[in-house]
Design an enzyme around this catalytic site. Structure first.
Site, mmCIF file in Angstrom:
data_model
loop_
_atom_site.group_PDB
_atom_site.id
_atom_site.type_symbol
_atom_site.label_atom_id
_atom_site.label_comp_id
_atom_site.label_asym_id
_atom_site.label_seq_id
_atom_site.Cartn_x
_atom_site.Cartn_y
_atom_site.Cartn_z
ATOM 1 N N LYS A 157 0.839 -1.206 0.000
ATOM 2 C CA LYS A 157 0.000 0.000 0.000
ATOM 3 C C LYS A 157 0.873 1.255 0.000
ATOM 4 C CE LYS A 157 -4.255 0.290 1.554
ATOM 5 N NZ LYS A 157 -5.396 0.217 2.404
ATOM 6 N N LYS A 165 -4.627 -3.728 -13.957
ATOM 7 C CA LYS A 165 -5.752 -4.129 -13.127
ATOM 8 C C LYS A 165 -6.902 -3.135 -13.343
ATOM 9 C CE LYS A 165 -6.723 -5.292 -8.339
ATOM 10 N NZ LYS A 165 -6.275 -5.320 -6.975
ATOM 11 N N LYS A 195 -11.400 2.122 -11.345
ATOM 12 C CA LYS A 195 -12.022 3.381 -11.766
ATOM 13 C C LYS A 195 -11.009 4.516 -11.730
ATOM 14 C CE LYS A 195 -16.067 3.208 -9.420
ATOM 15 N NZ LYS A 195 -17.470 3.541 -9.086
#
Ligand code: SF4
Length: 336
Positions: free
Chosen positions: A119, A200, A203
């Site tokens: 992350k 991947k 949006k």
């Protein structure tokens, strides 16, 4: 109904409120949830607090995005009478358990967590890591343990979080007394649905096909897809295994995969026609979904009722768990 449900094992899974879902969300999670609701007592959480780790300064979108996402869940076939659909922040007991669990884990263990490292890299967080980012898996453990879940349906990338949840369950049980089952990882099969650019689907990357997109919208994205760069003319032999359009066919054109692959390799199939067919297959797959969605999206009151009832049920369960937790920890208990 309840007696029947109680014989089943419990699962918990969550999704951040991102609004309308794309095909990656569908194939990666939702389609499995719809299947699992028949075999497990299912809790599905809209993890709005988790979304704050990314969009803590855009909170005005969360409520609307929650509604849009639940419309997609229901239109796709999640049944609120079978599955408990609820919002994390409406069950504040999650925050209480998160705090208690946070005492049972070291900073070093959280820093070593591979999904934390990813992350930091993905969101380019260097120097801006918040306490929330680091504690994310502890809150996730609280989400899972709150429902004393026996299993968690996840993809392989989430296995480290389930392992950490199991560690926390063990630590709590050995320190204070048995309250939590150690949840199993329920590895669910899911299809790889890339974006048209091969990355991947997301949006935020602008490469998503939404479940609710019209056939025209779908074709608009599919026609931009990168295929096999070596197949320039229709009669050039192609390599379906490197082609994004073929990846979509694998999920949405079942029964035709062999034929499509053979025609591609033989050079008897052109990419233009192949994209048209993939686009039709995707649009066809979601035709009934779009109809059901159109009926649901004009009935916001019904969606709010589903969330209210699910969150009430979840809170009832959570209150029982927290009573057990406080008893086990011998915390001061007093009726106020
Ligand atoms: S024919 Fe179809 S599977 Fe083959 S490269 Fe073109 S789009 Fe991909």
């Amino acid at each position: 109904m309840l007696g029947f449900m109680n014989e089943k094992k419990r699962i918990l899974s969550g999704m951040q409120p991102t609004g309308r879902l794309h095909l990656g969300n569908y194939a990666g999670a939702l389609v499995n949830w719809i299947d699992l609701q028949h075999r497990y007592e299912s809790y599905h959480c809209i993890v709005d607090w988790h979304s704050l780790t990314i969009t803590y300064d855009e909170t005005e979108r969360i409520a609307g995005d929650t509604i849009e996402m639940v419309v997609d869940w229901l239109a796709a076939g999640l049944e609120p009478d079978r599955a408990t659909i609820f919002v994390q922040s409406l069950v504040p007991e999650h925050a209480e358990l998160h705090l208690l669990l946070s005492m049972l884990i070291t900073l070093g263990r959280l820093e070593r967590n591979p999904t934390f490292k990813e992350k930091v890299k993905d969101l380019d967080l260097r120097g801006e890591v918040s306490y929330g980012h680091l504690g994310y898996p502890v809150l996730q453990a609280a989400d899972i343990l709150m429902y004393r879940a026996h299993a968690v349906p996840v993809g392989e990338d989430q296995i480290p979080h389930i392992e950490l949840t199991r560690e926390l369950a063990r630590k709590f049980n050995t320190t204070y007394g048995e309250v939590f089952p150690e949840p199993e990882t329920l590895l669910t099969p899911f299809a790889r649905i890339p974006g048209p650019d091969g990355r991947k689907m997301s949006k935020s990357l602008g490469n998503a096909i939404l479940m609710s997109d019209t056939p025209e919208d779908i074709f608009g994205v599919v026609r931009t897809a990168i295929t096999d760069e070596k197949k320039i003319h229709k009669d050039d032999p192609g390599r379906p295994e490197v082609c994004n359009v073929f990846a979509w066919h694998q999920t949405f054109s079942p029964g035709r995969i062999e034929q499509i692959a053979t025609e591609c390799r033989d050079g008897t199939r052109g990419c233009v026609q192949c994209k048209k067919e993939a686009s039709e297959a995707i649009a066809g797959h979601f035709a009934e979904f779009r109809e059901r969605r159109a009926g649901l999206e004009i009935d916001t009151d019904r969606i709010v009722d589903v969330i209210r009832e699910g969150s009430r049920r979840a809170r009832e369960f959570a209150a029982e768990t927290m009573a057990q937790v406080r008893d086990a920890m011998k915390l001061f208990r007093l009726e106020l």
